[in-house]
Write an enzyme that holds these catalytic residues in place. Structure first.
Site, PDB file in Angstrom:
ATOM      1  N   TYR A  49     -11.856  14.815  -5.752  1.00 17.41           N
ATOM      2  CA  TYR A  49     -11.932  14.078  -4.576  1.00 17.41           C
ATOM      3  C   TYR A  49     -10.159  13.683  -4.168  1.00 17.41           C
ATOM      4  CZ  TYR A  49     -17.240  13.837  -4.279  1.00 17.41           C
ATOM      5  OH  TYR A  49     -18.730  14.540  -4.264  1.00 17.41           O
ATOM      6  N   ARG A  68     -18.500  -9.195 -40.237  1.00 16.41           N
ATOM      7  CA  ARG A  68     -19.586  -8.960 -40.041  1.00 16.41           C
ATOM      8  C   ARG A  68     -19.030  -7.919 -39.181  1.00 16.41           C
ATOM      9  NH1 ARG A  68     -19.921 -13.761 -37.351  1.00 16.41           N
ATOM     10  NH2 ARG A  68     -18.037 -12.957 -35.849  1.00 16.41           N
ATOM     11  N   ARG A 123     -17.112 -19.512 -26.219  1.00 16.72           N
ATOM     12  CA  ARG A 123     -18.321 -18.461 -25.677  1.00 16.72           C
ATOM     13  C   ARG A 123     -19.524 -19.042 -25.982  1.00 16.72           C
ATOM     14  NH1 ARG A 123     -17.631 -12.299 -26.763  1.00 16.72           N
ATOM     15  NH2 ARG A 123     -18.668 -13.015 -29.044  1.00 16.72           N
ATOM     16  N   CYS A 142     -15.778  12.230 -10.837  1.00 15.83           N
ATOM     17  CA  CYS A 142     -16.502  12.447 -10.550  1.00 15.83           C
ATOM     18  C   CYS A 142     -17.493  11.768 -11.344  1.00 15.83           C
ATOM     19  CB  CYS A 142     -16.681  13.533  -9.484  1.00 15.83           C
ATOM     20  SG  CYS A 142     -15.645  14.344  -8.975  1.00 15.83           S
ATOM     21  N   MET A 143     -18.862  11.267 -10.584  1.00 20.84           N
ATOM     22  CA  MET A 143     -19.993  11.020 -11.363  1.00 20.84           C
ATOM     23  C   MET A 143     -20.643  12.276 -11.958  1.00 20.84           C
ATOM     24  SD  MET A 143     -23.854  10.050  -9.040  1.00 20.84           S
ATOM     25  CE  MET A 143     -23.322   8.830  -8.631  1.00 20.84           C
ATOM     26  N   ASP A 144     -20.475  13.347 -12.111  1.00 14.20           N
ATOM     27  CA  ASP A 144     -21.537  14.472 -12.154  1.00 14.20           C
ATOM     28  C   ASP A 144     -20.423  15.225 -13.721  1.00 14.20           C
ATOM     29  OD1 ASP A 144     -24.069  13.285 -12.498  1.00 14.20           O
ATOM     30  OD2 ASP A 144     -23.574  13.922 -10.626  1.00 14.20           O
ATOM     31  N   HIS A 186     -17.056 -16.988 -34.588  1.00 14.80           N
ATOM     32  CA  HIS A 186     -16.314 -15.284 -33.985  1.00 14.80           C
ATOM     33  C   HIS A 186     -15.344 -15.625 -33.464  1.00 14.80           C
ATOM     34  CE1 HIS A 186     -16.692 -11.334 -33.276  1.00 14.80           C
ATOM     35  NE2 HIS A 186     -16.497 -11.650 -31.548  1.00 14.80           N
ATOM     36  N   LYS A 188     -25.764  -3.674 -32.882  1.00 16.92           N
ATOM     37  CA  LYS A 188     -25.252  -4.398 -31.404  1.00 16.92           C
ATOM     38  C   LYS A 188     -25.097  -3.356 -30.327  1.00 16.92           C
ATOM     39  CE  LYS A 188     -21.681  -6.261 -30.724  1.00 16.92           C
ATOM     40  NZ  LYS A 188     -20.397  -7.657 -29.659  1.00 16.92           N
TER      41      LYS A 188
END
Length: 393
Positions: free
Chosen positions: A280, A234, A147, A327-329, A178, A49
């Site tokens: 930052y 599993r 669940r 940071c983002m990148d 599960h 998955k």
């Protein structure tokens, strides 16, 4: 079979890529072979998955089957259909789908559909009656996780399922549940859930329903609790060479090896004076004249933002910790005053513990999360290289 301690030969780095993920298909194959050995005579369903925990859905599925997996499992129905479209024809189970899902397409593709609620069963019955032939299903009982699966009305569900079997509308191929706490083998819920599972299966049998393959064990229970193996185990995380119980053992302790490596290239190397704030908010300040290196990966690529000032990497065989915020990148490293590398040098972001490289568990501890999340969150924009795949030609 490849030795458990020997990774596949590295692939050439992709030209021009800032960062990339290398997946060792042979490691997946060998991990599954080890899980097959440990769980016999129970069969193994390899969970692929979430794009195989970030390792690549089809790549991992084929490698798992090569390692001896008898079944494959995915959460989302779309991933099950994608496997069929890729030509993977092994027994396949799916368990999450909304009322609008194309159950008929799943049935036509020979995908086993989980029924864990009254509406699941009603939807499957409608498809079976329209098609005029049975749908393969597996019944899911909620034994205490709270669940998915039938929780309080298992008796009523069992009666309805028995009617569907008698009608010839469904073929029950398995019954499953599960664990809530399998990574703590001595936790009292583990025994309680096993006992409830046995009771639920017996109730099906009393109603005249063959429960099919009984399965309860995830990776943790596969490795630590043989009494929970039943007919099928599993495993998910362990397929990819990570330990689901890091407090009880490393991957190597369980005969597994990590299948994912994440590599980046330094894009800038520059000198900085003592007292220079970094990234930052200047949450890191250099304590001496030093060399800063820029790594072109950030939270958009799957680097946890919470790993600022904590995330481990390796450059030229030496460990370093992220300097300042992620940071983002990109993120920054304080490489020390004596660093003599250059832009283009490789940075091992994630590797193998046996090679003393930063691991998914190291990153999990640095970011306050779990190793599952570390590998699964690696972004699609990172190119994937596959090594160790068997020749299918």
């Amino acid at each position: 079979m490849t030795d458990a301690a020997t990774p596949s030969a590295p692939a050439p780095a992709p030209a021009g890529a800032s960062a990339w993920v290398t997946v060792d298909a042979a490691a997946i194959r060998d991990n599954v072979a080890e899980l097959v050995r440990r769980s016999a005579p129970a069969q193994v369903l390899a969970v692929v998955k979430a794009d195989a925990y970030g390792h690549g859905l089809v790549t991992a599925a084929r490698a798992a089957l090569a390692g001896g997996a008898a079944w494959l499992g995915v959460a989302q129905l779309d991933e099950a259909l994608a496997l069929r479209h890729a030509g993977v024809d092994a027994p396949l189970l799916t368990w999450i789908y909304p009322p609008q899902a194309d159950i008929a397409a799943a049935a036509d593709a020979g995908i086993d559909v989980t029924v864990g609620s009254a509406w699941n069963l009603d939807a499957v019955l409608a498809v079976a009656r329209e098609r005029g032939r049975p749908v393969r299903v597996q019944a899911k009982v909620d034994t205490g996780l709270g669940r998915g699966g039938v929780l309080t009305d298992w008796s009523e569900f069992t009666t309805a399922l028995a009617r569907a079997v008698a009608e010839g509308a469904v073929e029950v191929t398995g019954t499953w549940s599960h664990f809530a706490w399998a990574d703590a083998p001595r936790h009292p819920t583990v025994r309680a859930q096993q006992e409830r599972f046995v009771e639920a299966v017996a109730e099906l049998e009393r109603a005249g329903v063959d429960p099919g393959l009984r399965h309860l064990a995830n990776s943790a229970a596969t490795l630590t609790n043989p009494s929970a193996h039943f007919d099928l185990v599993r495993p998910g995380l362990a397929v990819y060479g990570l330990s689901p119980v890091p407090d009880l053992g490393s991957p190597a302790d369980f005969g597994l090896r990590e299948a994912m490596r994440v590599t980046a290239r330094l894009t800038q190397v520059k000198r900085a004076r003592a007292g220079q704030g970094v990234s930052y908010g200047h949450e890191y300040t250099t304590e001496r004249d030093t060399v800063l290196g820029l790594v072109p990966m950030g939270y958009a690529d799957g680097i946890p933002r919470h790993a600022g000032n904590a995330g481990p990497v390796q450059v030229r065989g030496r460990r370093h910790t992220i300097a300042g915020r992620v940071c983002m990148d990109q993120f920054v490293l304080d490489l020390g005053p004596d660093f003599d590398g250059a832009p283009g040098d490789e940075v091992t972001v994630l590797g193998r513990g046996a090679d003393d490289e930063p691991t998914a568990q190291d990153w999990a501890e640095a970011a306050g999360t779990i190793n599952y999340e570390v590998v699964t969150r690696m972004a699609p924009r990172l190119p994937r290289l596959v090594v160790g795949a068997e020749d299918r030609g």
